[in-house]
Design a protein around this motif. Sequence first.
Motif, mmCIF file in Angstrom:
data_model
loop_
_atom_site.group_PDB
_atom_site.id
_atom_site.type_symbol
_atom_site.label_atom_id
_atom_site.label_comp_id
_atom_site.label_asym_id
_atom_site.label_seq_id
_atom_site.Cartn_x
_atom_site.Cartn_y
_atom_site.Cartn_z
ATOM 1 N N GLU A 20 0.834 -1.216 0.000
ATOM 2 C CA GLU A 20 0.000 0.000 0.000
ATOM 3 C C GLU A 20 0.859 1.253 0.000
ATOM 4 O O GLU A 20 0.491 2.258 -0.584
ATOM 5 C CB GLU A 20 -0.937 0.004 1.208
ATOM 6 C CG GLU A 20 -2.085 -0.954 1.017
ATOM 7 C CD GLU A 20 -3.342 -0.532 1.755
ATOM 8 O OE1 GLU A 20 -3.226 0.097 2.807
ATOM 9 O OE2 GLU A 20 -4.437 -0.850 1.256
ATOM 10 N N VAL A 21 1.998 1.188 0.681
ATOM 11 C CA VAL A 21 2.848 2.376 0.776
ATOM 12 C C VAL A 21 3.837 2.454 -0.387
ATOM 13 O O VAL A 21 4.068 3.512 -0.947
ATOM 14 C CB VAL A 21 3.618 2.380 2.120
ATOM 15 C CG1 VAL A 21 4.526 3.593 2.212
ATOM 16 C CG2 VAL A 21 2.654 2.361 3.286
ATOM 17 N N ARG A 22 4.429 1.319 -0.774
ATOM 18 C CA ARG A 22 5.560 1.363 -1.694
ATOM 19 C C ARG A 22 5.346 0.636 -3.005
ATOM 20 O O ARG A 22 6.254 0.605 -3.848
ATOM 21 C CB ARG A 22 6.795 0.758 -1.004
ATOM 22 C CG ARG A 22 7.208 1.472 0.281
ATOM 23 C CD ARG A 22 8.718 1.606 0.384
ATOM 24 N NE ARG A 22 9.413 0.505 -0.256
ATOM 25 C CZ ARG A 22 10.000 -0.509 0.389
ATOM 26 N NH1 ARG A 22 9.989 -0.537 1.699
ATOM 27 N NH2 ARG A 22 10.615 -1.456 -0.269
ATOM 28 N N GLY A 23 4.169 0.052 -3.197
ATOM 29 C CA GLY A 23 3.980 -0.714 -4.417
ATOM 30 C C GLY A 23 4.654 -2.076 -4.315
ATOM 31 O O GLY A 23 5.026 -2.522 -3.221
ATOM 32 N N THR A 103 -0.523 9.303 4.880
ATOM 33 C CA THR A 103 -0.652 9.536 3.439
ATOM 34 C C THR A 103 -1.867 8.790 2.885
ATOM 35 O O THR A 103 -2.230 7.726 3.377
ATOM 36 C CB THR A 103 0.575 9.023 2.642
ATOM 37 O OG1 THR A 103 0.788 7.654 2.974
ATOM 38 C CG2 THR A 103 1.824 9.827 2.948
ATOM 39 N N VAL A 104 -2.468 9.375 1.858
ATOM 40 C CA VAL A 104 -3.539 8.700 1.114
ATOM 41 C C VAL A 104 -2.873 7.623 0.261
ATOM 42 O O VAL A 104 -2.018 7.936 -0.567
ATOM 43 C CB VAL A 104 -4.277 9.712 0.211
ATOM 44 C CG1 VAL A 104 -5.230 8.997 -0.733
ATOM 45 C CG2 VAL A 104 -5.029 10.736 1.063
ATOM 46 N N SER A 105 -3.241 6.367 0.476
ATOM 47 C CA SER A 105 -2.558 5.304 -0.272
ATOM 48 C C SER A 105 -3.238 5.006 -1.604
ATOM 49 O O SER A 105 -2.681 4.313 -2.442
ATOM 50 C CB SER A 105 -2.448 4.030 0.574
ATOM 51 O OG SER A 105 -3.736 3.576 0.900
ATOM 52 N N ASN A 111 -3.306 1.289 -8.330
ATOM 53 C CA ASN A 111 -1.849 1.366 -8.184
ATOM 54 C C ASN A 111 -1.167 0.221 -8.932
ATOM 55 O O ASN A 111 -0.216 0.431 -9.692
ATOM 56 C CB ASN A 111 -1.456 1.268 -6.700
ATOM 57 C CG ASN A 111 -1.953 2.439 -5.856
ATOM 58 O OD1 ASN A 111 -2.345 3.480 -6.394
ATOM 59 N ND2 ASN A 111 -1.942 2.285 -4.544
#
Lengths: 205, 205
Positions: A20-23, A103-105, A111
Amino acid sequence: MGRTSDARGKILAAAQSLMEVRGYSSLGVAEICKTAGVPKGSFYYFFESKEALALAVIDEHWAAERSDWTGVLNGDAEPLERLRQLFEATEARQRAGMESCGTVSGCMFGNLSLEMSNQAEAVRKRLQEIFETQVEMVESVVAEAVGRGEATVTDTRAAARSVVAQLEGQVLFAKLYNNPAQLSALWANSLALLGVRASPVPAVT
Amino acid sequence: MGRTSDARGKILAAAQSLMEVRGYSSLGVAEICKTAGVPKGSFYYFFESKEALALAVIDEHWAAERSDWTGVLNGDAEPLERLRQLFEATEARQRAGMESCGTVSGCMFGNLSLEMSNQAEAVRKRLQEIFETQVEMVESVVAEAVGRGEATVTDTRAAARSVVAQLEGQVLFAKLYNNPAQLSALWANSLALLGVRASPVPAVT
């Protein structure tokens, strides 16, 4: 077996929060296992590859989101009102994510569509199936609204696809500007896309 | 100096083509230099970091795309017709990309917004500026159409943002389904979003 299935769950949860944060691309199996607190050796007992893990994360995330969507879109409210509730729930989920993570994920499926669809055919296919199902779910509500004379589109499938595209585009902006309020435009946009001439339900305040 | 600026150009071109296919996170400086055919040691002579390279790639890509957008949106055609030409040009570019690379690579700015905006503040800020400019460019056409009585929206900025969001959402589908024809919905969608009651220009066939 309790311990092993627990390890699988920990790997899935760690992978989901990292993705969710970094792909996906920048993650390594070692890092996922370290975050999960499970020995790296156990990874391949549960997943045959990192891609297999990505598919499992996608499936788990979609099972939860699909249940949310079904709850709202099959509810008792009038059809367009259910669509409004779906957008409200989406905005609330992005807002809750921002408040807990800073942060908005965004949308995991959006994504991964942009990050992975050209690199992993199995992932592309799974994401296509998910978006098809989302479009079908929205279409069913749109068809009801058309049946009641509240929406005027003739191609309900194309209209539903445009609503989902609008959702993905506005979620992209919510992520880029780190501001879930971007999603407040969705309701008016969707009424326009569905050819609703006057709002049949109270305007959002 | 000819040789060094040539090396910089080769690094930029290699990074752009790698980023279009695979995004940013999974790329390494060594791979970029190898693709560019320049010694790895020269990378930091031109770019202080991989992020600085990403910003340079974004700037170069936007300079070219902005020139295309300006050419179409400042053209002689009637305002809504210029918007239609912008969508046609976007679809043609994605189709050309697919024919040369085998896959629809989508919009670099949308791709990087979802991949990088939570990880690199400088990139997030640059992408915000680009999307703001895109929205302003579309807004100027929308305001002209409203002035001529051809569109009925009251908040031209919000309407332009919704058109750009729709573009990004449909480009996402074009990439996911590897099919540029997804973009053919953009024209009718935008007329609906702009409150155009009847098409003032011939429909797309």
